[in-house]
Write a protein that holds these residues in place. Structure first.
Motif, PDB file in Angstrom:
ATOM      1  N   ILE A   1       0.839  -1.200   0.000  1.00 46.17           N
ATOM      2  CA  ILE A   1       0.000   0.000   0.000  1.00 46.17           C
ATOM      3  C   ILE A   1       0.876   1.253   0.000  1.00 46.17           C
ATOM      4  O   ILE A   1       0.596   2.226  -0.711  1.00 46.17           O
ATOM      5  N   SER A   2       1.947   1.251   0.761  1.00 45.65           N
ATOM      6  CA  SER A   2       2.811   2.435   0.811  1.00 45.65           C
ATOM      7  C   SER A   2       3.587   2.645  -0.477  1.00 45.65           C
ATOM      8  O   SER A   2       4.161   3.720  -0.686  1.00 45.65           O
ATOM      9  N   SER A   3       3.589   1.656  -1.368  1.00 42.10           N
ATOM     10  CA  SER A   3       4.318   1.749  -2.634  1.00 42.10           C
ATOM     11  C   SER A   3       3.444   2.191  -3.799  1.00 42.10           C
ATOM     12  O   SER A   3       3.948   2.337  -4.916  1.00 42.10           O
ATOM     13  N   LEU A   4       2.165   2.402  -3.587  1.00 40.63           N
ATOM     14  CA  LEU A   4       1.248   2.657  -4.694  1.00 40.63           C
ATOM     15  C   LEU A   4       1.530   3.963  -5.431  1.00 40.63           C
ATOM     16  O   LEU A   4       1.045   4.152  -6.547  1.00 40.63           O
ATOM     17  N   THR A   5       2.319   4.850  -4.822  1.00 41.33           N
ATOM     18  CA  THR A   5       2.684   6.080  -5.526  1.00 41.33           C
ATOM     19  C   THR A   5       3.671   5.829  -6.659  1.00 41.33           C
ATOM     20  O   THR A   5       3.869   6.702  -7.507  1.00 41.33           O
ATOM     21  N   ASP A   6       4.322   4.676  -6.669  1.00 42.74           N
ATOM     22  CA  ASP A   6       5.285   4.314  -7.718  1.00 42.74           C
ATOM     23  C   ASP A   6       4.857   2.972  -8.294  1.00 42.74           C
ATOM     24  O   ASP A   6       5.116   1.925  -7.696  1.00 42.74           O
ATOM     25  N   PRO A   7       4.181   2.950  -9.441  1.00 41.19           N
ATOM     26  CA  PRO A   7       3.656   1.685  -9.979  1.00 41.19           C
ATOM     27  C   PRO A   7       4.718   0.610 -10.172  1.00 41.19           C
ATOM     28  O   PRO A   7       4.423  -0.577  -9.981  1.00 41.19           O
ATOM     29  N   GLU A   8       5.947   0.979 -10.542  1.00 43.79           N
ATOM     30  CA  GLU A   8       6.990  -0.040 -10.719  1.00 43.79           C
ATOM     31  C   GLU A   8       7.370  -0.685  -9.400  1.00 43.79           C
ATOM     32  O   GLU A   8       7.571  -1.903  -9.324  1.00 43.79           O
ATOM     33  N   VAL A   9       7.490   0.121  -8.357  1.00 45.65           N
ATOM     34  CA  VAL A   9       7.810  -0.435  -7.042  1.00 45.65           C
ATOM     35  C   VAL A   9       6.653  -1.288  -6.540  1.00 45.65           C
ATOM     36  O   VAL A   9       6.856  -2.396  -6.009  1.00 45.65           O
ATOM     37  N   ALA A  10       5.432  -0.805  -6.700  1.00 42.31           N
ATOM     38  CA  ALA A  10       4.269  -1.583  -6.260  1.00 42.31           C
ATOM     39  C   ALA A  10       4.209  -2.921  -6.977  1.00 42.31           C
ATOM     40  O   ALA A  10       3.909  -3.959  -6.360  1.00 42.31           O
ATOM     41  N   GLU A  11       4.516  -2.932  -8.261  1.00 43.51           N
ATOM     42  CA  GLU A  11       4.513  -4.186  -9.016  1.00 43.51           C
ATOM     43  C   GLU A  11       5.588  -5.128  -8.504  1.00 43.51           C
ATOM     44  O   GLU A  11       5.380  -6.337  -8.432  1.00 43.51           O
ATOM     45  N   ARG A  12       6.745  -4.570  -8.119  1.00 46.65           N
ATOM     46  CA  ARG A  12       7.822  -5.440  -7.594  1.00 46.65           C
ATOM     47  C   ARG A  12       7.422  -6.028  -6.241  1.00 46.65           C
ATOM     48  O   ARG A  12       7.734  -7.185  -5.944  1.00 46.65           O
ATOM     49  N   VAL A  13       6.738  -5.248  -5.417  1.00 50.69           N
ATOM     50  CA  VAL A  13       6.230  -5.781  -4.150  1.00 50.69           C
ATOM     51  C   VAL A  13       5.215  -6.884  -4.420  1.00 50.69           C
ATOM     52  O   VAL A  13       5.237  -7.947  -3.784  1.00 50.69           O
ATOM     53  N   GLN A  14       4.341  -6.654  -5.371  1.00 53.36           N
ATOM     54  CA  GLN A  14       3.345  -7.664  -5.732  1.00 53.36           C
ATOM     55  C   GLN A  14       4.020  -8.948  -6.193  1.00 53.36           C
ATOM     56  O   GLN A  14       3.615 -10.054  -5.810  1.00 53.36           O
ATOM     57  N   GLN A  15       5.053  -8.833  -7.017  1.00 51.55           N
ATOM     58  CA  GLN A  15       5.768 -10.019  -7.487  1.00 51.55           C
ATOM     59  C   GLN A  15       6.388 -10.791  -6.327  1.00 51.55           C
ATOM     60  O   GLN A  15       6.339 -12.021  -6.280  1.00 51.55           O
ATOM     61  N   ALA A  16       6.954 -10.061  -5.392  1.00 52.23           N
ATOM     62  CA  ALA A  16       7.649 -10.709  -4.276  1.00 52.23           C
ATOM     63  C   ALA A  16       6.687 -11.399  -3.317  1.00 52.23           C
ATOM     64  O   ALA A  16       7.019 -12.448  -2.741  1.00 52.23           O
ATOM     65  N   PHE A  17       5.494 -10.824  -3.148  1.00 53.75           N
ATOM     66  CA  PHE A  17       4.606 -11.305  -2.092  1.00 53.75           C
ATOM     67  C   PHE A  17       3.220 -11.683  -2.601  1.00 53.75           C
ATOM     68  O   PHE A  17       2.255 -11.674  -1.839  1.00 53.75           O
ATOM     69  N   ALA A  18       3.119 -12.053  -3.866  1.00 51.63           N
ATOM     70  CA  ALA A  18       1.814 -12.371  -4.449  1.00 51.63           C
ATOM     71  C   ALA A  18       1.048 -13.436  -3.661  1.00 51.63           C
ATOM     72  O   ALA A  18      -0.160 -13.281  -3.439  1.00 51.63           O
ATOM     73  N   PRO A  19       1.668 -14.542  -3.232  1.00 56.07           N
ATOM     74  CA  PRO A  19       0.881 -15.544  -2.506  1.00 56.07           C
ATOM     75  C   PRO A  19       0.214 -14.993  -1.246  1.00 56.07           C
ATOM     76  O   PRO A  19      -0.873 -15.437  -0.877  1.00 56.07           O
ATOM     77  N   VAL A  20       0.883 -14.044  -0.599  1.00 54.51           N
ATOM     78  CA  VAL A  20       0.295 -13.434   0.602  1.00 54.51           C
ATOM     79  C   VAL A  20      -0.728 -12.375   0.219  1.00 54.51           C
ATOM     80  O   VAL A  20      -1.869 -12.376   0.696  1.00 54.51           O
ATOM     81  N   LEU A  21      -0.346 -11.458  -0.664  1.00 51.62           N
ATOM     82  CA  LEU A  21      -1.212 -10.334  -0.997  1.00 51.62           C
ATOM     83  C   LEU A  21      -2.500 -10.760  -1.683  1.00 51.62           C
ATOM     84  O   LEU A  21      -3.542 -10.114  -1.520  1.00 51.62           O
ATOM     85  N   ASP A  22      -2.455 -11.844  -2.436  1.00 47.80           N
ATOM     86  CA  ASP A  22      -3.636 -12.296  -3.170  1.00 47.80           C
ATOM     87  C   ASP A  22      -4.530 -13.226  -2.360  1.00 47.80           C
ATOM     88  O   ASP A  22      -5.606 -13.609  -2.830  1.00 47.80           O
TER      89      ASP A  22
END
Length: 280
Positions: free
Chosen positions: A212-233
């Motif tokens: 959530i704190s990364s949503l201001t930078d779409p590239e960073v947010a996407e990298r967080v999503q990639q790293a933690f997709a099983p948890v976030l999804d």
């Protein structure tokens, strides 16, 4: 970066910082100082390649919780979670204020941001992300009776800032750092900073905080999503994203992190509009 407080408060805290250095047997020259949020702490380098941090608060607000979090983390969190190690601590009080001095290793890297949101152009190597994945997984399995997030707060804050009808019961609970945002992470080698709040929280809370704190930078947010997709999804991860969203929205009422508001509200809408998710 937080600014110094008013002159009277600054003199009091600087004097206490020098007292702490004397008691702990280290030399502080005052050449560099870092003030914490709302001037609740003052930190700086001291002799021996160490770092001294002084916490201060009114006497009536310093029992348990965040006050003793770093010491509890030093005792309980696995050594494999990279963080500045706490070597000594000292507490004392005046009639009105209590103080806690903590002596740490001086970190080799730097905090990645001055605030919760990522700085422009932040890019990190895969090894950093891998280390964070392992660290949060190990932390989640750490036993503790400390509580970072209470169900009672969810029951109040989530309807207040997300709307009536939102589900407030966490699907699961685990141990969390409870403040995994960009000013509490260091690089280029990972270090996890600031262990005041850690304790039990909704499962996925740390990963959700970083996303959530990364949503201001779409590239960073996407990298967080990639790293933690099983948890976030997962249902728990989506719930925790709403928990974190409610916290940021509350802060925005005080003028904090306003640049996050647009992408945050769009994310909340997506989470709440998903069929069968997040509504009571």
């Amino acid at each position: 970066m937080p600014s110094p407080p008013d002159d009277t408060t600054a003199r009091r805290i600087r004097h206490a910082f020098q007292q702490a250095a004397t008691v702990l047997g280290v030399a502080a020259d005052g050449a560099e100082e870092r003030w914490g949020w709302e001037s609740r702490s003052l930190s700086g380098p001291v002799a021996g390649n160490q770092w001294l941090r002084l916490l201060t608060a009114p006497v009536q607000r310093t029992r348990g919780g965040s006050w003793d979090g770093p010491q509890a983390a030093e005792n309980a969190v696995p050594d494999t979670v990279p963080r500045p190690r706490l070597h000594a601590a000292h507490e004392w009080a005046s009639e009105e204020h209590r103080y806690r001095a903590e002596l740490y290793d001086r970190i080799r890297g730097i905090a990645l941001s001055d605030g919760p949101l990522p700085p422009a152009g932040l890019r990190l190597p895969d090894a950093w992300w891998n280390s964070l994945q392992v660290s949060l997984s190990e932390l989640s399995a750490t036993g503790t009776d400390r509580v970072a997030i209470r169900q009672e707060r969810l029951d109040w804050a989530m309807p207040q800032f997300l709307g009536p009808g939102v589900a407030t019961e966490a699907p699961a609970w685990t141990t969390a750092h409870a403040d995994i945002q960009w000013s509490n992470l260091a690089g280029p080698d990972l270090l996890v900073l600031d262990w005041e709040r850690w304790g039990r929280a909704p499962a996925g809370y740390d990963q959700a905080t970083l996303y959530i704190s990364s949503l201001t930078d779409p590239e960073v947010a996407e990298r967080v999503q990639q790293a933690f997709a099983p948890v976030l999804d997962s249902p728990a991860g989506r719930f925790s994203q709403l928990v974190v969203a409610s916290e940021f929205l509350q802060g925005m009422q005080r003028g904090n992190n306003l640049e996050l508001e647009g992408p945050l509200r769009r994310r909340v809408s997506l989470l709440l509009d998903s069929p069968g998710r997040s509504r009571g």
